[in-house]
Enzyme design. Structure first.
Site, mmCIF file in Angstrom:
data_model
loop_
_atom_site.group_PDB
_atom_site.id
_atom_site.type_symbol
_atom_site.label_atom_id
_atom_site.label_comp_id
_atom_site.label_asym_id
_atom_site.label_seq_id
_atom_site.Cartn_x
_atom_site.Cartn_y
_atom_site.Cartn_z
ATOM 1 N N GLY A 32 -13.040 -4.076 0.469
ATOM 2 C CA GLY A 32 -14.429 -3.604 0.561
ATOM 3 C C GLY A 32 -14.751 -2.650 -0.570
ATOM 4 N N LYS B 36 -18.024 -15.852 4.152
ATOM 5 C CA LYS B 36 -19.489 -15.790 4.122
ATOM 6 C C LYS B 36 -20.044 -15.230 2.822
ATOM 7 C CE LYS B 36 -20.033 -15.203 9.051
ATOM 8 N NZ LYS B 36 -20.276 -14.267 10.120
ATOM 9 N N GLY C 81 -8.118 -8.084 0.767
ATOM 10 C CA GLY C 81 -6.852 -8.181 1.496
ATOM 11 C C GLY C 81 -6.373 -9.612 1.667
ATOM 12 N N ARG D 281 0.836 -1.208 0.000
ATOM 13 C CA ARG D 281 0.000 0.000 0.000
ATOM 14 C C ARG D 281 0.871 1.258 0.000
ATOM 15 N NH1 ARG D 281 -5.259 -1.497 3.730
ATOM 16 N NH2 ARG D 281 -6.472 -2.223 1.966
HETATM 17 P P1 AMP Z 1 -13.618 -12.901 3.559
HETATM 18 O O1 AMP Z 1 -13.141 -11.815 4.478
HETATM 19 O O2 AMP Z 1 -15.075 -13.076 3.531
HETATM 20 O O3 AMP Z 1 -12.993 -12.824 2.179
HETATM 21 O O4 AMP Z 1 -13.087 -14.250 4.185
HETATM 22 C C1 AMP Z 1 -11.737 -14.571 4.365
HETATM 23 C C2 AMP Z 1 -11.660 -15.586 5.450
HETATM 24 O O5 AMP Z 1 -12.434 -16.705 5.092
HETATM 25 C C3 AMP Z 1 -10.270 -16.096 5.727
HETATM 26 O O6 AMP Z 1 -9.865 -15.628 6.975
HETATM 27 C C4 AMP Z 1 -10.439 -17.608 5.727
HETATM 28 O O7 AMP Z 1 -9.811 -18.229 6.828
HETATM 29 C C5 AMP Z 1 -11.934 -17.776 5.828
HETATM 30 N N1 AMP Z 1 -12.388 -19.061 5.266
HETATM 31 C C6 AMP Z 1 -12.193 -19.539 4.036
HETATM 32 N N2 AMP Z 1 -12.712 -20.755 3.892
HETATM 33 C C7 AMP Z 1 -13.253 -21.097 5.079
HETATM 34 C C8 AMP Z 1 -13.941 -22.246 5.570
HETATM 35 N N3 AMP Z 1 -14.158 -23.293 4.789
HETATM 36 N N4 AMP Z 1 -14.375 -22.223 6.840
HETATM 37 C C9 AMP Z 1 -14.149 -21.152 7.626
HETATM 38 N N5 AMP Z 1 -13.506 -20.043 7.225
HETATM 39 C C10 AMP Z 1 -13.073 -20.018 5.960
#
Ligand code: AMP
Length: 398
Positions: free
Chosen positions: A378, A202, A355, A35
């Protein structure tokens, strides 16, 4: 949006809002300075034009009014000095808008740089306070926003401050233009096949972006924790894997929409399951039809990796946002690293957002082989959603 090149900044005082929110380790060392490096082009442009430069950024989330050293931007000033390879020192203010910052700003000579302390030490930053913004605006005759990663927030240095500059005195920096151009060009006129790879924990945070992407892409590949809500919606048992029960209908709708539009929709066909959320858990590689009741899926399996590679084979444009598994733990990082290698080895235009995803790409050693890695997670999702970012809107407002 005007860019810095459209303004007459020669020899003037310029206030540049940067995004220096870089990761540091427990000893306060910067672990990834992308960054900071991304801001260099705009800063050098101002140095070359003999500007007096005041830089400002937030850093993490300090309690307003409490100057805790771990939130200080002084390591950033040091790194910036090294990266700019300047003989002159970079002045570091000990406060944001206080006496020290004011005195140092006043004393700046042509081509010199002052970095203000963490904007979030002041409560007015996050509350978008007009008085605080006005004081910040006093640091520059020109306002440049190069903090793409913070543009989805209505904060004083991003939003309220723009009221104090007319269109001849405010613009986006080079990083900002690059971010917007990449996303808008790709979304408006992608070379096809256009594939979106979406992962992460999620669906909820990415629902709108996914809905928009279904309209534009030829294929969607889903991995990460969010895949389980889709799998459940298809009737699979997913054990104790991440699950957003309230979004099952949405998940069904997205899959139906993809079907109606002829968009190919790919979900994992196998997973790495663990008996608990831990690096030391017992793990198994299983088809998604066989996830045991008390086990959770923490990464995509090897068959999914192969399937996704096949699906990406003919891609000409790829957007990737979100890891395929819990990549922070070695045992569940393989799916994400393989995805990074696959995407980087295609001949497609490859755009990485978020990120965590950028972190995966960096750790996998693939950063140089991606076309573009966005600095804002974001903010890039909001661009995909087609929502005007407050920071960009404010820059364009009369
Ligand atoms: P996001 O911020 O929504 O892009 O999510 C990133 C996070 O998703 C990372 O910290 C990963 O550890 C988590 N993640 C990815 N796959 C899984 C999974 N199968 N179960 C739980 N967490 C997950």
């Amino acid at each position: 949006m005007k860019t810095i090149k459209d303004l007459e900044i020669e020899g003037k005082r310029v206030f540049i809002r940067c995004d220096f929110n870089v990761p540091k380790d427990e000893n306060g060392n910067i672990t990834d300075d992308r960054r900071i490096r991304s801001a260099l082009q705009t800063i050098k442009y101002c140095i070359d034009r003999d500007c007096k430069i005041v830089l400002a950024s937030h850093y993490e989330r300090p309690e307003a009014g409490v100057y805790e050293e771990k939130f200080s931007l002084s390591p950033v000033a040091k790194r910036l000095h090294i990266l700019l390879n300047m003989e002159k020192e970079i002045f570091m203010a000990t406060d944001v808008i206080g006496e020290d910052a004011q005195a140092k700003a006043k004393a700046l000579k042509a081509g010199e740089i002052l970095l203000l302390e963490n904007l979030r030490y002041e409560a007015g930053e996050t509350s978008n306070d007009s008085d605080f913004a006005q004081t910040l605006a006093g640091f520059g005759e020109f306002y440049i926003n190069d903090a793409f990663g913070a543009c989805h927030r209505k904060h004083a240095s991003i939003y309220a401050i723009t009221e104090f500059f007319d269109l001849q005195h405010k613009a986006g920096g080079f990083l900002m233009s690059k971010e917007i151009n990449f996303f808008s060009k790709v979304l408006e006129n992608p070379v096809r096949p256009f594939v979106a790879v979406i992962g992460g924990s999620k669906i909820s945070g990415k629902l709108e972006a996914m809905n928009k992407l279904v309209d534009k892409v030829d294929k969607i590949i889903i991995g990460g924790g969010m895949a389980f809500t889709f799998l459940k919606a298809q009737g699979h048992e997913i054990g104790t894997s991440l699950f957003e029960a309230h979004l099952v209908e949405e998940a069904k709708n997205i899959m139906q929409k993809a079907k109606n539009l002829g968009v190919k929709f790919y979900l994992p066909v196998d997973v790495v399951v663990a008996d608990r959320f831990s690096e030391n858990a017992t793990v198994k590689f299983l088809p998604i039809q066989e996830i045991p009741e008390e086990w959770m899926g923490l990464d995509i399996g090897p068959a999914s990796t192969r399937l996704f590679r096949e699906a990406l084979n003919d891609a000409q444009t790829i957007i990737w946002n979100g890891p395929m598994g819990v990549y922070e733990m070695d045992r569940y990082s393989k799916g994400s690293f393989s995805m990074s290698h696959t995407i980087s080895q295609t001949h497609a235009t490859t755009i990485v957002g978020g990120g965590d995803t950028a972190d995966v790409v960096l750790q996998a050693g693939d950063a140089d082989d991606m076309t573009f890695i966005s600095t804002g997670g974001g903010a890039s999702l909001k661009l995909i959603e087609g929502i005007a970012l407050p920071g960009i809107e404010a820059l364009c407002a009369k």
